[in-house]
Design an enzyme around this catalytic site. Structure first.
Site, PDB file in Angstrom:
ATOM      1  N   PRO A   1      11.704   0.532   8.052  1.00  0.00           N
ATOM      2  CA  PRO A   1      13.018  -0.114   8.111  1.00  0.00           C
ATOM      3  C   PRO A   1      13.341  -0.783   6.774  1.00  0.00           C
ATOM      4  CG  PRO A   1      11.366  -1.413   9.271  1.00  0.00           C
ATOM      5  CD  PRO A   1      10.698  -0.151   8.854  1.00  0.00           C
TER       6      PRO A   1
ATOM      7  N   VAL B   1       0.845  -1.208   0.000  1.00  0.00           N
ATOM      8  CA  VAL B   1       0.000   0.000   0.000  1.00  0.00           C
ATOM      9  C   VAL B   1       0.877   1.254   0.000  1.00  0.00           C
ATOM     10  CG1 VAL B   1      -1.747   1.291   1.304  1.00  0.00           C
ATOM     11  CG2 VAL B   1      -1.946  -1.182   1.073  1.00  0.00           C
TER      12      VAL B   1
ATOM     13  N   ASP C   1      -5.564   1.414   6.971  1.00  0.00           N
ATOM     14  CA  ASP C   1      -6.301   0.307   7.586  1.00  0.00           C
ATOM     15  C   ASP C   1      -7.446   0.747   8.503  1.00  0.00           C
ATOM     16  OD1 ASP C   1      -4.336   1.444   9.115  1.00  0.00           O
ATOM     17  OD2 ASP C   1      -3.740  -0.397  10.147  1.00  0.00           O
TER      18      ASP C   1
HETATM   19  C1  LIG Z   1     -11.219   3.760   2.864  1.00  0.00           C
HETATM   20  C2  LIG Z   1      -9.952   3.572   1.982  1.00  0.00           C
HETATM   21  C3  LIG Z   1      -8.871   4.315   2.737  1.00  0.00           C
HETATM   22  C4  LIG Z   1      -7.710   4.728   1.878  1.00  0.00           C
HETATM   23  O1  LIG Z   1      -6.900   3.852   1.587  1.00  0.00           O
HETATM   24  O2  LIG Z   1      -7.620   5.902   1.544  1.00  0.00           O
HETATM   25  C5  LIG Z   1      -9.618   2.111   1.783  1.00  0.00           C
HETATM   26  C6  LIG Z   1      -9.630   1.183   2.784  1.00  0.00           C
HETATM   27  C7  LIG Z   1      -9.395  -0.198   2.656  1.00  0.00           C
HETATM   28  N1  LIG Z   1      -9.201  -0.869   1.486  1.00  0.00           N
HETATM   29  C8  LIG Z   1      -9.102  -2.206   1.741  1.00  0.00           C
HETATM   30  C9  LIG Z   1      -9.038  -3.208   0.775  1.00  0.00           C
HETATM   31  C10 LIG Z   1      -8.851  -3.052  -0.603  1.00  0.00           C
HETATM   32  N2  LIG Z   1      -8.451  -1.888  -1.217  1.00  0.00           N
HETATM   33  C11 LIG Z   1      -8.343  -2.104  -2.541  1.00  0.00           C
HETATM   34  C12 LIG Z   1      -7.943  -1.130  -3.482  1.00  0.00           C
HETATM   35  C13 LIG Z   1      -7.931   0.230  -3.317  1.00  0.00           C
HETATM   36  N3  LIG Z   1      -8.321   0.896  -2.190  1.00  0.00           N
HETATM   37  C14 LIG Z   1      -8.433   2.216  -2.429  1.00  0.00           C
HETATM   38  C15 LIG Z   1      -8.895   3.177  -1.536  1.00  0.00           C
HETATM   39  C16 LIG Z   1      -9.389   2.982  -0.243  1.00  0.00           C
HETATM   40  N4  LIG Z   1      -9.264   1.876   0.496  1.00  0.00           N
HETATM   41  C17 LIG Z   1     -10.108   4.070   0.519  1.00  0.00           C
HETATM   42  C18 LIG Z   1     -11.589   4.171   0.122  1.00  0.00           C
HETATM   43  C19 LIG Z   1     -11.810   4.103  -1.374  1.00  0.00           C
HETATM   44  C20 LIG Z   1     -13.208   4.388  -1.780  1.00  0.00           C
HETATM   45  O3  LIG Z   1     -13.798   5.341  -1.250  1.00  0.00           O
HETATM   46  O4  LIG Z   1     -13.742   3.702  -2.647  1.00  0.00           O
HETATM   47  C21 LIG Z   1      -8.090   2.522  -3.869  1.00  0.00           C
HETATM   48  C22 LIG Z   1      -9.402   2.836  -4.599  1.00  0.00           C
HETATM   49  C23 LIG Z   1      -7.173   3.691  -4.064  1.00  0.00           C
HETATM   50  C24 LIG Z   1      -5.817   3.595  -3.377  1.00  0.00           C
HETATM   51  O5  LIG Z   1      -5.614   2.881  -2.402  1.00  0.00           O
HETATM   52  O6  LIG Z   1      -4.941   4.318  -3.876  1.00  0.00           O
HETATM   53  C25 LIG Z   1      -7.455   1.173  -4.350  1.00  0.00           C
HETATM   54  C26 LIG Z   1      -7.764   0.780  -5.805  1.00  0.00           C
HETATM   55  C27 LIG Z   1      -6.799   1.479  -6.705  1.00  0.00           C
HETATM   56  C28 LIG Z   1      -6.880   1.049  -8.134  1.00  0.00           C
HETATM   57  O7  LIG Z   1      -6.667  -0.140  -8.447  1.00  0.00           O
HETATM   58  O8  LIG Z   1      -7.104   1.926  -8.950  1.00  0.00           O
HETATM   59  C29 LIG Z   1      -8.691  -3.446  -2.823  1.00  0.00           C
HETATM   60  C30 LIG Z   1      -8.738  -4.052  -4.221  1.00  0.00           C
HETATM   61  C31 LIG Z   1      -7.428  -4.241  -4.865  1.00  0.00           C
HETATM   62  O9  LIG Z   1      -6.383  -4.236  -4.175  1.00  0.00           O
HETATM   63  O10 LIG Z   1      -7.471  -4.451  -6.085  1.00  0.00           O
HETATM   64  C32 LIG Z   1      -9.007  -4.057  -1.610  1.00  0.00           C
HETATM   65  C33 LIG Z   1      -9.492  -5.494  -1.398  1.00  0.00           C
HETATM   66  C34 LIG Z   1     -10.978  -5.610  -1.802  1.00  0.00           C
HETATM   67  C35 LIG Z   1     -11.928  -4.752  -1.000  1.00  0.00           C
HETATM   68  O11 LIG Z   1     -11.908  -4.816   0.237  1.00  0.00           O
HETATM   69  O12 LIG Z   1     -12.710  -4.025  -1.654  1.00  0.00           O
HETATM   70  C36 LIG Z   1      -9.165  -2.392   3.140  1.00  0.00           C
HETATM   71  C37 LIG Z   1      -9.015  -3.726   3.824  1.00  0.00           C
HETATM   72  C38 LIG Z   1     -10.372  -4.322   4.078  1.00  0.00           C
HETATM   73  C39 LIG Z   1     -10.278  -5.627   4.814  1.00  0.00           C
HETATM   74  O13 LIG Z   1      -9.336  -5.823   5.586  1.00  0.00           O
HETATM   75  O14 LIG Z   1     -11.197  -6.424   4.624  1.00  0.00           O
HETATM   76  C40 LIG Z   1      -9.342  -1.142   3.712  1.00  0.00           C
HETATM   77  C41 LIG Z   1      -9.555  -0.842   5.168  1.00  0.00           C
HETATM   78  C42 LIG Z   1     -11.022  -1.016   5.497  1.00  0.00           C
HETATM   79  O15 LIG Z   1     -11.906  -0.866   4.645  1.00  0.00           O
HETATM   80  O16 LIG Z   1     -11.279  -1.263   6.687  1.00  0.00           O
HETATM   81  N1  LIG Z   2      -6.325   1.284   1.772  1.00  0.00           N
HETATM   82  C1  LIG Z   2      -6.101   0.314   0.958  1.00  0.00           C
HETATM   83  O1  LIG Z   2      -6.247   0.423  -0.227  1.00  0.00           O
HETATM   84  C2  LIG Z   2      -5.686  -0.995   1.511  1.00  0.00           C
HETATM   85  C3  LIG Z   2      -5.364  -1.086   2.830  1.00  0.00           C
HETATM   86  N2  LIG Z   2      -4.882  -2.239   3.322  1.00  0.00           N
HETATM   87  C4  LIG Z   2      -4.401  -2.179   4.718  1.00  0.00           C
HETATM   88  O2  LIG Z   2      -3.214  -1.354   4.716  1.00  0.00           O
HETATM   89  C5  LIG Z   2      -2.248  -1.830   5.615  1.00  0.00           C
HETATM   90  C6  LIG Z   2      -0.901  -2.007   4.908  1.00  0.00           C
HETATM   91  O3  LIG Z   2      -1.031  -3.001   3.915  1.00  0.00           O
HETATM   92  P1  LIG Z   2       0.235  -3.508   3.092  1.00  0.00           P
HETATM   93  O4  LIG Z   2       1.000  -2.406   2.560  1.00  0.00           O
HETATM   94  O5  LIG Z   2      -0.277  -4.551   2.178  1.00  0.00           O
HETATM   95  O6  LIG Z   2       1.072  -4.185   4.292  1.00  0.00           O
HETATM   96  P2  LIG Z   2       2.534  -4.773   4.229  1.00  0.00           P
HETATM   97  O7  LIG Z   2       2.614  -5.856   5.230  1.00  0.00           O
HETATM   98  O8  LIG Z   2       2.877  -5.028   2.815  1.00  0.00           O
HETATM   99  O9  LIG Z   2       3.437  -3.552   4.707  1.00  0.00           O
HETATM  100  C7  LIG Z   2       3.553  -3.115   6.018  1.00  0.00           C
HETATM  101  C8  LIG Z   2       4.754  -2.197   6.053  1.00  0.00           C
HETATM  102  O10 LIG Z   2       4.806  -1.554   7.320  1.00  0.00           O
HETATM  103  C9  LIG Z   2       6.174  -1.513   7.722  1.00  0.00           C
HETATM  104  N3  LIG Z   2       6.243  -1.292   9.155  1.00  0.00           N
HETATM  105  C10 LIG Z   2       5.827  -2.085  10.153  1.00  0.00           C
HETATM  106  N4  LIG Z   2       6.057  -1.495  11.361  1.00  0.00           N
HETATM  107  C11 LIG Z   2       6.617  -0.288  11.092  1.00  0.00           C
HETATM  108  C12 LIG Z   2       7.046   0.790  11.897  1.00  0.00           C
HETATM  109  N5  LIG Z   2       6.960   0.755  13.234  1.00  0.00           N
HETATM  110  N6  LIG Z   2       7.558   1.872  11.295  1.00  0.00           N
HETATM  111  C13 LIG Z   2       7.668   1.938   9.950  1.00  0.00           C
HETATM  112  N7  LIG Z   2       7.255   0.938   9.135  1.00  0.00           N
HETATM  113  C14 LIG Z   2       6.741  -0.155   9.706  1.00  0.00           C
HETATM  114  C15 LIG Z   2       6.732  -2.844   7.289  1.00  0.00           C
HETATM  115  O11 LIG Z   2       8.133  -2.816   7.285  1.00  0.00           O
HETATM  116  C16 LIG Z   2       6.110  -2.928   5.900  1.00  0.00           C
HETATM  117  O12 LIG Z   2       6.886  -2.234   4.993  1.00  0.00           O
HETATM  118  C17 LIG Z   2      -2.801  -3.126   6.163  1.00  0.00           C
HETATM  119  O13 LIG Z   2      -3.278  -2.840   7.455  1.00  0.00           O
HETATM  120  C18 LIG Z   2      -3.948  -3.509   5.247  1.00  0.00           C
HETATM  121  O14 LIG Z   2      -5.016  -4.089   5.936  1.00  0.00           O
HETATM  122  C19 LIG Z   2      -4.720  -3.310   2.511  1.00  0.00           C
HETATM  123  C20 LIG Z   2      -5.060  -3.295   1.192  1.00  0.00           C
HETATM  124  C21 LIG Z   2      -5.580  -2.115   0.592  1.00  0.00           C
END
Ligand SMILES: C[C@@]1(CC(=O)O)c2cc3[nH]c(cc4nc(cc5[nH]c(cc(n2)[C@H]1CCC(=O)O)[C@@](C)(CC(=O)O)[C@@H]5CCC(=O)O)C(CC(=O)O)=C4CCC(=O)O)c(CCC(=O)O)c3CC(=O)O
Ligand SMILES: NC(=O)C1=CN([C@@H]2O[C@H](COP(=O)(O)OP(=O)(O)OC[C@H]3O[C@@H](n4cnc5c(N)ncnc54)[C@H](O)[C@@H]3O)[C@@H](O)[C@H]2O)C=CC1
Length: 271
Positions: free
Chosen positions: A51, A31, A127
């Site tokens: 790290p 991420v 997250d």
């Molecule tokens: C709230 C938000 C906060 C933020 O990150 O800003 C957030 C949160 C979380 N995402 C999670 C999961 C996934 N995120 C993706 C993908 C993306 N996530 C993105 C944004 C956002 N993700 C923000 C709201 C976006 C909105 O408003 O729609 C995108 C659009 C943009 C980007 O990250 O740059 C990027 C697509 C980029 C692209 O491909 O174009 C996929 C799919 C994939 O990886 O293909 C999955 C798995 C499937 C699923 O869960 O849908 C989880 C873990 C949930 C769990 O643990 O179950 C959390 C945490 C939670 O929801 O608790």
């Molecule tokens: N918003 C989104 O789109 C999404 C969010 N998530 C959530 O985002 C989080 C991160 O996901 P990933 O990048 O896949 O995890 P990852 O496991 O690939 O990366 C975690 C990173 O945190 C670093 N880290 C751990 N402790 C640290 C510390 N004290 N200081 C600095 N760095 C530290 C690790 O070295 C590693 O580089 C997860 O909690 C996951 O659930 C996951 C998928 C999509």
């Protein structure tokens, strides 16, 4: 489609400017790499705090490829002490205009968010959506064109899929058209400087006319010579010139009309 006049419950859609600003990404995983990618499109400076041992290959590659934009701070973020009621970490959060956490440690993420909030620094925790000041979204970029698809946290995967559909619906000329129109707007502003007033209204009306009368593809092909002609023979005379295609079509249509008129006159009037 339901009417889109929602009141409340949404987020403010804005294009945040990061020039001369510094952004911290805490974490160096998958991420975090996506965050670096998104930030590289801006003019902000990026610090990745993680790290080396936990740095993903993609993240390392981005750091290596953009040494003037991305700095790697090789350490584990940790809170050390509290000073005057404020928690202090081993990284000075005050140095940042924005903080993003992308950690596999939800508790640390939550504490960073709290520390940022007490310092009034905008923060996103990948997250913990409930604690975010703002969310990321699916992005389509083409030059100055920036489209973000947000589901307000409901369904990120669907956001990515809708983004792909939008991208497929574009012609491919949009980015270049926007760049060209930007140049024309600047030329017009240089020629007739000044803010607001009647002149501003006239400028806006003329620019809108160009955007409406020329297709995106035609605008993408607008060269500087044509821009100068549009300004000299169009703006100066208070008219919006059509694209060359239309001018030729008009000339041909006029010629055809004249021929028809001559034929009709000869046949029915001068008989
Ligand atoms: C709230 C938000 C906060 C933020 O990150 O800003 C957030 C949160 C979380 N995402 C999670 C999961 C996934 N995120 C993706 C993908 C993306 N996530 C993105 C944004 C956002 N993700 C923000 C709201 C976006 C909105 O408003 O729609 C995108 C659009 C943009 C980007 O990250 O740059 C990027 C697509 C980029 C692209 O491909 O174009 C996929 C799919 C994939 O990886 O293909 C999955 C798995 C499937 C699923 O869960 O849908 C989880 C873990 C949930 C769990 O643990 O179950 C959390 C945490 C939670 O929801 O608790
Ligand atoms: N918003 C989104 O789109 C999404 C969010 N998530 C959530 O985002 C989080 C991160 O996901 P990933 O990048 O896949 O995890 P990852 O496991 O690939 O990366 C975690 C990173 O945190 C670093 N880290 C751990 N402790 C640290 C510390 N004290 N200081 C600095 N760095 C530290 C690790 O070295 C590693 O580089 C997860 O909690 C996951 O659930 C996951 C998928 C999509």
């Amino acid at each position: 489609m339901s009417d889109n006049k929602t009141v409340g419950g949404g987020s403010l859609l804005i294009a945040w400017q990061l020039k001369n600003k510094r952004v911290a990404i805490v974490g160096g995983g998958e991420v975090a790499s996506q965050r670096v990618d998104s930030l590289l499109a801006t003019d902000g400076q990026i610090d990745v705090i993680a790290p080396s041992s936990g740095l993903y290959a993609r993240c390392k590659k981005l750091i290596d490829e953009h040494p003037t934009r991305v700095t790697h701070i090789d350490k584990e973020f940790a809170f050390e002490d509290s000073e005057g009621g404020e928690v202090v970490g081993n990284v000075d959060l005050y140095a940042y205009d924005m903080v993003l956490t992308a950690l596999d440690d939800a508790e640390l993420s939550r504490r960073i968010v709290e520390a940022c909030r007490s310092r009034r620094i905008p923060v996103n925790a990948a997250d913990i959506p409930d604690l975010c000041d703002f969310y990321f979204g699916g992005q389509v970029r083409d030059g100055p064109l920036q489209i973000m698809v947000s589901t307000n946290g409901s369904a990120p995967r669907l956001a990515a899929m809708i983004k792909n559909k939008i991208r497929e619906g574009l012609t491919g000329y949009e980015g270049e058209a926007l760049t060209r129109v930007g140049i024309l707007r600047n030329k017009l502003k240089e020629r007739v400087p000044g803010i607001g007033g009647n002149l501003g209204k006239r400028r806006m009306k003329w620019m809108s006319g160009i955007c409406e009368r020329w297709s995106i593809e035609e605008l993408a092909k607008l060269d500087e010579e044509t821009m100068d002609r549009l300004l000299d023979s169009g703006w100066e005379k208070g008219i919006v010139l059509d694209p060359p295609r239309n001018q030729w079509t008009s000339i041909v249509s006029c010629a055809c009309l004249c021929i028809v008129a001559v034929v009709v006159t000869k046949r029915y009037v001068l008989r």
